[in-house]
Write an enzyme that holds these catalytic residues in place. Sequence first.
Site, PDB file in Angstrom:
ATOM      1  N   GLY A   1     -10.119   7.618   8.186  1.00  0.00           N
ATOM      2  CA  GLY A   1     -10.651   7.777   7.380  1.00  0.00           C
ATOM      3  C   GLY A   1     -12.283   6.732   7.366  1.00  0.00           C
ATOM      4  O   GLY A   1     -12.064   5.950   8.393  1.00  0.00           O
TER       5      GLY A   1
ATOM      6  N   ILE B   1     -11.621   2.931  15.215  1.00  0.00           N
ATOM      7  CA  ILE B   1     -12.749   3.196  15.895  1.00  0.00           C
ATOM      8  C   ILE B   1     -14.117   2.693  16.262  1.00  0.00           C
ATOM      9  O   ILE B   1     -14.140   1.547  17.483  1.00  0.00           O
ATOM     10  CB  ILE B   1     -13.225   4.630  15.752  1.00  0.00           C
ATOM     11  CG1 ILE B   1     -12.215   5.608  15.381  1.00  0.00           C
ATOM     12  CG2 ILE B   1     -15.001   4.958  16.010  1.00  0.00           C
ATOM     13  CD1 ILE B   1     -13.062   6.893  14.721  1.00  0.00           C
TER      14      ILE B   1
ATOM     15  N   GLY C   1     -12.229   4.906  10.543  1.00  0.00           N
ATOM     16  CA  GLY C   1     -11.103   5.007  11.265  1.00  0.00           C
ATOM     17  C   GLY C   1     -10.591   5.971  11.380  1.00  0.00           C
ATOM     18  O   GLY C   1     -11.407   6.553  11.345  1.00  0.00           O
TER      19      GLY C   1
ATOM     20  N   HIS D   1     -12.356   2.361   0.386  1.00  0.00           N
ATOM     21  CA  HIS D   1     -12.712   1.109   1.487  1.00  0.00           C
ATOM     22  C   HIS D   1     -13.848  -0.150   1.094  1.00  0.00           C
ATOM     23  O   HIS D   1     -13.733  -0.861   1.405  1.00  0.00           O
ATOM     24  CB  HIS D   1     -13.190   2.328   2.503  1.00  0.00           C
ATOM     25  CG  HIS D   1     -12.610   2.716   3.604  1.00  0.00           C
ATOM     26  ND1 HIS D   1     -12.775   3.590   4.194  1.00  0.00           N
ATOM     27  CD2 HIS D   1     -11.158   3.007   3.627  1.00  0.00           C
ATOM     28  CE1 HIS D   1     -12.677   4.448   4.186  1.00  0.00           C
ATOM     29  NE2 HIS D   1     -11.502   4.279   4.243  1.00  0.00           N
TER      30      HIS D   1
ATOM     31  N   GLU E   1      -7.639  -5.816   5.152  1.00  0.00           N
ATOM     32  CA  GLU E   1      -7.521  -5.297   4.091  1.00  0.00           C
ATOM     33  C   GLU E   1      -6.674  -5.949   3.243  1.00  0.00           C
ATOM     34  O   GLU E   1      -6.752  -6.632   1.602  1.00  0.00           O
ATOM     35  CB  GLU E   1      -7.777  -3.979   3.537  1.00  0.00           C
ATOM     36  CG  GLU E   1      -8.667  -3.244   4.132  1.00  0.00           C
ATOM     37  CD  GLU E   1      -8.438  -1.456   3.965  1.00  0.00           C
ATOM     38  OE1 GLU E   1      -8.828  -0.829   3.358  1.00  0.00           O
ATOM     39  OE2 GLU E   1      -7.995  -1.715   5.318  1.00  0.00           O
TER      40      GLU E   1
ATOM     41  N   ARG F   1     -11.279  15.289   8.294  1.00  0.00           N
ATOM     42  CA  ARG F   1     -11.279  15.790   7.032  1.00  0.00           C
ATOM     43  C   ARG F   1     -13.241  15.779   7.247  1.00  0.00           C
ATOM     44  O   ARG F   1     -13.688  14.356   8.303  1.00  0.00           O
ATOM     45  CB  ARG F   1     -11.959  13.838   6.569  1.00  0.00           C
ATOM     46  CG  ARG F   1     -10.704  14.607   5.232  1.00  0.00           C
ATOM     47  CD  ARG F   1     -10.786  12.737   3.898  1.00  0.00           C
ATOM     48  NE  ARG F   1      -9.742  11.755   4.884  1.00  0.00           N
ATOM     49  CZ  ARG F   1      -9.195  10.895   3.940  1.00  0.00           C
ATOM     50  NH1 ARG F   1     -10.709  10.259   3.176  1.00  0.00           N
ATOM     51  NH2 ARG F   1      -9.029   9.739   4.960  1.00  0.00           N
TER      52      ARG F   1
ATOM     53  N   ASN G   1       1.025  -1.286   0.337  1.00  0.00           N
ATOM     54  CA  ASN G   1      -0.211  -0.194   0.203  1.00  0.00           C
ATOM     55  C   ASN G   1       1.036   1.367  -0.692  1.00  0.00           C
ATOM     56  O   ASN G   1       1.622   1.560   1.597  1.00  0.00           O
ATOM     57  CB  ASN G   1      -0.837   0.484   0.944  1.00  0.00           C
ATOM     58  CG  ASN G   1      -1.836   1.352   0.962  1.00  0.00           C
ATOM     59  OD1 ASN G   1      -1.634   2.127   0.594  1.00  0.00           O
ATOM     60  ND2 ASN G   1      -2.536   1.471   1.917  1.00  0.00           N
TER      61      ASN G   1
ATOM     62  N   ARG H   1      -3.194  -2.470  -3.502  1.00  0.00           N
ATOM     63  CA  ARG H   1      -3.440  -1.304  -3.211  1.00  0.00           C
ATOM     64  C   ARG H   1      -3.717   0.450  -3.921  1.00  0.00           C
ATOM     65  O   ARG H   1      -3.293   0.764  -4.118  1.00  0.00           O
ATOM     66  CB  ARG H   1      -4.606  -1.064  -1.453  1.00  0.00           C
ATOM     67  CG  ARG H   1      -5.239  -0.169  -1.136  1.00  0.00           C
ATOM     68  CD  ARG H   1      -5.184   0.271  -0.549  1.00  0.00           C
ATOM     69  NE  ARG H   1      -6.524   1.459   0.361  1.00  0.00           N
ATOM     70  CZ  ARG H   1      -6.855   2.798   0.575  1.00  0.00           C
ATOM     71  NH1 ARG H   1      -4.967   3.056   1.168  1.00  0.00           N
ATOM     72  NH2 ARG H   1      -7.187   3.292   0.474  1.00  0.00           N
TER      73      ARG H   1
HETATM   74  P1  AMP Z   1      -7.308   3.347  11.364  1.00  0.00           P
HETATM   75  O1  AMP Z   1      -7.141   4.404  10.682  1.00  0.00           O
HETATM   76  O2  AMP Z   1      -8.794   2.554  10.769  1.00  0.00           O
HETATM   77  O3  AMP Z   1      -6.021   2.911  12.289  1.00  0.00           O
HETATM   78  O4  AMP Z   1      -7.954   3.943  12.704  1.00  0.00           O
HETATM   79  C1  AMP Z   1      -7.384   4.835  13.889  1.00  0.00           C
HETATM   80  C2  AMP Z   1      -8.698   5.252  14.683  1.00  0.00           C
HETATM   81  O5  AMP Z   1      -9.064   4.553  15.388  1.00  0.00           O
HETATM   82  C3  AMP Z   1      -7.931   6.674  15.593  1.00  0.00           C
HETATM   83  O6  AMP Z   1      -8.830   7.676  15.754  1.00  0.00           O
HETATM   84  C4  AMP Z   1      -7.338   6.122  16.773  1.00  0.00           C
HETATM   85  O7  AMP Z   1      -8.342   6.873  18.024  1.00  0.00           O
HETATM   86  C5  AMP Z   1      -8.970   4.765  16.814  1.00  0.00           C
HETATM   87  N1  AMP Z   1      -9.570   3.749  18.136  1.00  0.00           N
HETATM   88  C6  AMP Z   1      -7.570   3.174  18.272  1.00  0.00           C
HETATM   89  N2  AMP Z   1      -8.318   2.444  19.043  1.00  0.00           N
HETATM   90  C7  AMP Z   1      -9.039   3.015  20.055  1.00  0.00           C
HETATM   91  C8  AMP Z   1      -9.359   2.449  20.836  1.00  0.00           C
HETATM   92  N3  AMP Z   1      -9.055   1.695  22.366  1.00  0.00           N
HETATM   93  N4  AMP Z   1     -10.266   3.498  21.158  1.00  0.00           N
HETATM   94  C9  AMP Z   1     -11.290   3.988  20.522  1.00  0.00           C
HETATM   95  N5  AMP Z   1     -10.591   4.807  19.617  1.00  0.00           N
HETATM   96  C10 AMP Z   1      -8.803   4.054  19.232  1.00  0.00           C
END
Ligand code: AMP
Length: 410
Positions: free
Chosen positions: A221, A341, A219, A190, A395, A250, A27, A101
């Site tokens: 995004g 998230i 996440g 996504h 992914e 965003r 990626n 990707r």
């Molecule tokens: P990603 O882009 O899928 O890696 O997700 C990143 C987001 O997931 C960020 O906003 C992080 O704060 C959130 N995140 C990861 N672990 C946790 C957690 N244990 N509790 C709340 N948010 C989380």
Amino acid sequence: MSDSLNPNFYDQNAETSTLTNPTLVLNCGSSSIKYALISEDNSIRITGLAENLGLDTARIKHTTINGDKLEISIPGGRHKLALQKILELLEQYHFIAVGHRVVHGGREYSEAVRVDEHVLDEVKRLKILAPLHNPAHALGIEAVQAIYPEIPQVVVFDTAFHQTMPPVAFRYPIPKSLYEEYKIRRYGFHGTSHAYVSERASEITQTKGPHGWLTAHLGNGCSATAVYDGKSLDTSMGLTPLEGLMMGTRSGDVDPSLHMHLKRQLDMSLEDIDAMLNKESGLLGISGLSNDLRTVEEAANEGHQDAKLAIEMFCYRVGKYLASLSCALPELTGIVFTGGIGENSVTTRTRILEVMRHFGIKVDANKNAGLFGGSEGSFHAEDSHLELWVVPTDEECRIAQETREALSLT
Ligand code: AMP
């Protein structure tokens, strides 16, 4: 390339025999390269990340097959050097294919395709729709081609899964010529994540198919998709990944006249407005603190009013979008949460479902509380009208699978 292999990189303890016919998943972003080497049966993987590319702090963080962590500094290193080093680290495992990707496939591609000259030109041409992403993907493809011309490469488009959307969902209510001549339409992103988690939910549910899922990839995004019988019928992201849900930095949906208003009132340029909506908005913009939900949650728990509002807005907008996307589905089996998230924040899932209070949803609070840190499972109460699932996205696994399929290796 063996001659140039730095012995320090060689993973002496590796059990190469267990990693059969691996696929390398890449990626390539504008300043980072995420990679995963995945065995044929998906049971073993070696992962890593090259980050800060182009800066003095450029480095590769690599996790070996035995779980050991390596960090390799490549000061000022860009994509080509980083990829050279990554390929040196992985060469000993004799990968048989590379899957990339790629964010934007326009409307030409509804499935993964093997890279040839034409496909590479298309990835480059689609820079008009994904200026930050597609050029970096093309660099990655060319770098692999230069080092391993004989290894087949496949591109897996983030947009491909959404090619099943009907015109009623993918067209914008703007003059027809903009669609016909300039391909202005909803594409959605996504795709590999929504495809993976909806397919997985259909595998693990007891309910007989066909299934209608609302998938929420939350996440940094964020996007939501309505999937029926394995097909995307509508999704929240649009021509670009800015449309739809509120995200880390965003904005998601705003009034399209905002651009005109800001230009007139503040004399902001289109570029500045675009940067503001992409990089300074969302959780970061509202909380004034961070794009990371954990930081925002901590501040909200300590009474920070803007942090509280950021979380409420985030959840309200996700709930509102999921409710509206349900209109795309002939029947609704349930909701699937994924992304950093969606997989980890128990309270965010609860709040989102509270927003959808007219759907007859009943949460099993104990089950919900136990779903974080990579666990998969359902958390609906027995008398809930809808099923609720957490499915950690994968992914890389999906890209490896589609790569093998595109090359008829499975
Ligand atoms: P990603 O882009 O899928 O890696 O997700 C990143 C987001 O997931 C960020 O906003 C992080 O704060 C959130 N995140 C990861 N672990 C946790 C957690 N244990 N509790 C709340 N948010 C989380």
